[in-house]
Design a protein around this motif. Sequence first.
Motif: not given
Length: 266
Positions: A252-253, A255-256
Motif C-alpha cells: 500500500e505504501d 511510491p506512486k
Amino acid sequence: MSFLMKFLFPPSIFVTATTLASFSILVTNGLSEIRGKNMQYSKFAGVKNSVAESKKRMISGRAGMVMLYTPAFLAGLSSFAIFPDEGFRFFLLKSAITIHFLKRVLESSFVHKYSGEMALGTMIVILSSYFSSSVFMIIAQHLTMGNPEPAIDLKIPGILLFLVGIIGNFYHHIRLSKLRSGTGKGAKEYKIPKGGLFDFVICPHYLFEVLVFWGFALISQTLYSFAFALGTTCYLTGRSYATRRWYLSKFEDFPKGVKAIIPFVF
C-alpha cells in the motif's frame, strides 16, 4: 532505407527471416506480460494464470536461472574457436556476449536470492531465446565477412553502452540481493527496493540489461542485433510494467512516482 544502410551491414535472406521471427516473438511476449500472462519465474513463479498452469513442473529458482544463461555463454565462448580471426568488430561482439552471459551465470549462482521455484517450461522458453539470439547474432556477424563496413561506425558507442549496461545491471542486482539477506522466512520476503535508480523505477536492472543488448547492436551493426535489441526492449518493458503492477498490489505504501523502467516517463 538508404539512410538506414549507413548504420547496418546489408542483411541476407537468413538474417531477415530470423530477425522477423525473433522480433515477433519478443514483442508478443512483452504484450503478454502487460496483459497479465507472465513468465513463471521470480515473483511471478507462484502466480497462476489458469488451472492447467498450477500443474506445471517446477524446478529450483537457482538451478533454473543458471540453466537459462549457460547455453548462451557457451555459444559465445565456442564462437572464438568456430570463427577465429574475423576482425576486431567480431571479436568485440563475441567478447561482449560471452562476458554478459558469464556474468549472469555467476550472479545466478552467487548473488541472487530466490523466493520460489521456476516453471520448467518457462526455463526452456527463456533458455532457447537467449541461446538462439546469441547464436544468430554470431552467425549474422559471420555473414557480414567480405562486405564493406557501414558508413557510420558505431563500435565505440556500442562498447561504452555495453559497459554502462553491464555495470548498472550488476550494481542493481547487488542491491536487490541485499534486500533479502540472512536466512529463514525473511530471506524470501519481497520488500520495496531502495537506492540507486530504484528510487525512480522499479526495474532499473531491466533498464540496464536493455542497454547491454543495445550495446550488442551498436557493436554488431547487423539487422538481427538491432531487431533483437528492440524486441528485448519491448519484452522487458512489458515485464517491468507487470512488476510495477505487482508491487502496487502487494504494498500500500509503494511510491506512486516510481515508474516501471524509464525514470519519470514509464
